[in-house]
Write a protein that holds these residues in place. Structure first.
Motif, mmCIF file in Angstrom:
data_model
loop_
_atom_site.group_PDB
_atom_site.id
_atom_site.type_symbol
_atom_site.label_atom_id
_atom_site.label_comp_id
_atom_site.label_asym_id
_atom_site.label_seq_id
_atom_site.Cartn_x
_atom_site.Cartn_y
_atom_site.Cartn_z
ATOM 1 N N THR A 1 0.797 -1.230 0.000
ATOM 2 C CA THR A 1 0.000 0.000 0.000
ATOM 3 C C THR A 1 0.830 1.279 0.000
ATOM 4 O O THR A 1 0.304 2.344 -0.341
ATOM 5 C CB THR A 1 -0.907 0.026 1.237
ATOM 6 O OG1 THR A 1 -0.083 0.109 2.419
ATOM 7 C CG2 THR A 1 -1.773 -1.224 1.315
ATOM 8 N N GLY A 2 2.084 1.207 0.415
ATOM 9 C CA GLY A 2 2.901 2.400 0.588
ATOM 10 C C GLY A 2 2.598 3.153 1.863
ATOM 11 O O GLY A 2 3.187 4.206 2.126
ATOM 12 N N ALA A 3 1.692 2.636 2.680
ATOM 13 C CA ALA A 3 1.245 3.352 3.882
ATOM 14 C C ALA A 3 2.137 3.024 5.077
ATOM 15 O O ALA A 3 2.624 1.897 5.206
ATOM 16 C CB ALA A 3 -0.192 2.981 4.209
ATOM 17 N N PRO A 4 2.330 3.995 5.978
ATOM 18 C CA PRO A 4 3.083 3.714 7.209
ATOM 19 C C PRO A 4 2.311 2.747 8.096
ATOM 20 O O PRO A 4 1.085 2.622 7.968
ATOM 21 C CB PRO A 4 3.212 5.088 7.864
ATOM 22 C CG PRO A 4 2.060 5.882 7.346
ATOM 23 C CD PRO A 4 1.840 5.388 5.937
ATOM 24 N N GLN A 5 3.012 2.100 9.007
ATOM 25 C CA GLN A 5 2.396 1.090 9.871
ATOM 26 C C GLN A 5 2.579 1.384 11.356
ATOM 27 O O GLN A 5 2.158 0.603 12.198
ATOM 28 C CB GLN A 5 2.967 -0.288 9.542
ATOM 29 C CG GLN A 5 2.758 -0.725 8.103
ATOM 30 C CD GLN A 5 1.291 -0.847 7.742
ATOM 31 O OE1 GLN A 5 0.512 -1.443 8.477
ATOM 32 N NE2 GLN A 5 0.902 -0.256 6.611
ATOM 33 N N ALA A 6 3.221 2.504 11.688
ATOM 34 C CA ALA A 6 3.417 2.844 13.097
ATOM 35 C C ALA A 6 2.081 3.189 13.742
ATOM 36 O O ALA A 6 1.235 3.845 13.133
ATOM 37 C CB ALA A 6 4.380 4.018 13.230
#
Length: 342
Positions: A123-128
Motif C-alpha cells: 500500500t505504501g502506507a506507514p504502519q506505526a
C-alpha cells in the motif's frame, strides 16, 4: 561441480537471517525488564536476579545465559552475572553512550510495525501505531509521552555524531548557526562547547520550547543556545551563516525536501553553508545495506519518509542555488553533506 559444503550450510544461513528477530528481542527484553540497570548496581546469580526483577524460574536461566553468549553479560565461576562492557556503555541509564531511549522506542513502535512490512509494501502506507494522518510531528509533540519517546530516540541517534560534527567543518570561519528540527538543543550544545564563539539557535515546533529550556538548564547551557519556535516548511527562516539539519531530511518526500532546501538557501547568508547529515544511501559503501533497511524503516514509521542517495541530495542543493556541494562521513553510517552559498 557443486560446492556441497556451501549447499549444506544454506539452510542454517537462511534460518539465521530469518530468525534474527529472536536475538533482537533478547536485548530489547533485557532493557525492558531493567536487567542492565540492576546489574550496574550489583551483580547477581540467576536466582538473585529472579527475585530482584520479579521473574519466573522458567526460562530466566536460559535468558541470562543467552545474553552472555551474545556478549552482553559476563558470568563468573560462582554463576554471578554482571554487565559486559557493551552493556555497561550502551544499556545502562545515565551513561554517555546510553541507547535506551532509541531502543525502547524501537521495541515499542518499530518492532510491531516491521511485522506489517508486507502491508506497507502493498500500500505504501506507514504502519506505526503512534500517529494518524499527515501531521506526524504535530501529533507526537502534542503528547508528552510520545514527544519524550521521539526526543529520546533522536538524541540517542545524534549523540555519537557530535564529536565528528564539531571537527569536520570549518566552524571558526562562521559566527552563527541555526539547527532546523533541533529538539532540545543537544547537538548545538555540544557544538557550542567546542566552539563557544558561535551564536547558536534551534528552530523547532513551539511545543518543544519548554523541554528545550529545561534541558539547557539541566546541562548548564542556558543562554548559550537559543530557541526559535516555528515550522521550517513555513518560511522565511531566520538568517544565519550556517543552517543545518540532521536525521530529518529523511522524514519527508522529495517535493518537501526540495522545498526545505530552497527555504534554507534563502536563509543562509552569502558565503555561508547548509549542512545535512543523514544515513545517506551510498552505492558500494559499507553502510549500503544498513541504510537501505533504514529507508524501509522510514516507510513504516513516517507518512512520507524514505532514504535518498548522495546524487539526489546534491541535485536538490544545486537546484536551490548552492554553488558547490561536497560530503564526508561522520561515522555510524551517516554522511555529512555540505552545500556552500556564494
Amino acid at each position: 561441480m557443486t560446492d556441497t559444503s556451501n549447499a549444506a550450510g544454506r539452510p542454517a544461513a537462511v534460518l539465521g537471517q530469518a530468525m534474527a528477530f529472536q536475538y533482537a528481542k533478547l536485548v530489547l527484553t533485557g532493557l525492558d525488564l531493567g536487567l542492565f540497570e540492576a546489574l550496574a548496581k550489583e551483580p547477581g546469580t540467576a536466582e538473585e536476579l529472579r527475585g530482584r526483577l520479579g521473574l519466573h524460574a522458567r526460562g530466566t536461566g536460559h535468558f541470562l545465559a543467552a545474553l552472555a553468549e551474545l556478549g552482553f553479560l559476563e558470568r563468573d565461576s560462582a554463576g554471578r552475572y554482571r554487565n559486559a562492557p557493551t552493556a555497561r556503555d550502551c544499556l545502562v541509564p545515565g551513561g554517555e553512550g546510553f541507547l535506551g531511549g532509541f531502543l525502547r522506542a524501537a521495541d515499542q513502535v518499530m518492532y510491531p510495525a516491521w511485522g506489517r512490512l508486507a502491508e506497507s509494501l502493498r500500500t505504501g502506507a506507514p504502519q506505526a501505531a503512534t500517529f494518524s494522518g499527515e501531521d506526524m510531528f504535530g501529533e507526537l509533540y502534542d503528547s508528552e509521552e510520545k514527544k519524550g519517546g521521539l526526543v529520546g530516540m533522536a538524541e540517542d541517534a545524534s549523540r555519537p555524531l557530535i564529536p565528528a560534527l564539531t571537527s569536520r567543518f570549518d566552524w571558526p570561519s562562521y559566527r552563527s548557526v541555526l539547527e532546523l528540527g533541533g529538539c532540545r538543543g543537544n547537538v548545538l550544545a555540544g557544538l557550542v562547547r567546542a566552539h563557544p564563539h558561535l551564536d547558536a539557535r534551534v528552530l523547532d515546533l513551539p511545543q518543544m520550547e519548554a523541554d528545550f529550556t529545561a534541558h539547557m538548564a539541566a546541562i548548564g547551557m542556558t543562554g548559550k543556545v537559543g530557541f526559535h519556535g516555528g515550522d521550517f516548511f513555513a518560511g522565511p527562516l531566520p538568517e544565519a551563516d550556517v543552517l543545518m539539519i540532521g536525521h530529518s531530511l529523511i522524514d519527508w518526500n522529495d517535493e518537501q525536501r526540495e522545498r526545505l532546501v530552497r527555504n534554507a538557501f534563502a536563509a543562509v547568508r552569502p558565503g555561508g553553508a547548509f549542512l545535512v547529515w543523514d544515513p545517506v544511501i551510498v552505492d558500494g559503501a559499507d553502510s549500503y545495506l544498513r541504510n537501505l533497511v533504514r529507508s524501509l524503516n522510514l516507510q513504516l514509521m513516517t507518512p512520507h519518509g524514505t532514504g535518498y542517495d548522495l546524487e539526489q541530495c546534491a541535485g536538490w542543493m544545486r537546484a536551490a542555488g548552492f554553488a558547490s556541494v561536497d560530503h564526508t562521513s561522520l561515522g555510524h553510517d551517516v554522511t555529512l553533506v555540505v552545500a556552500r552559498k556564494e
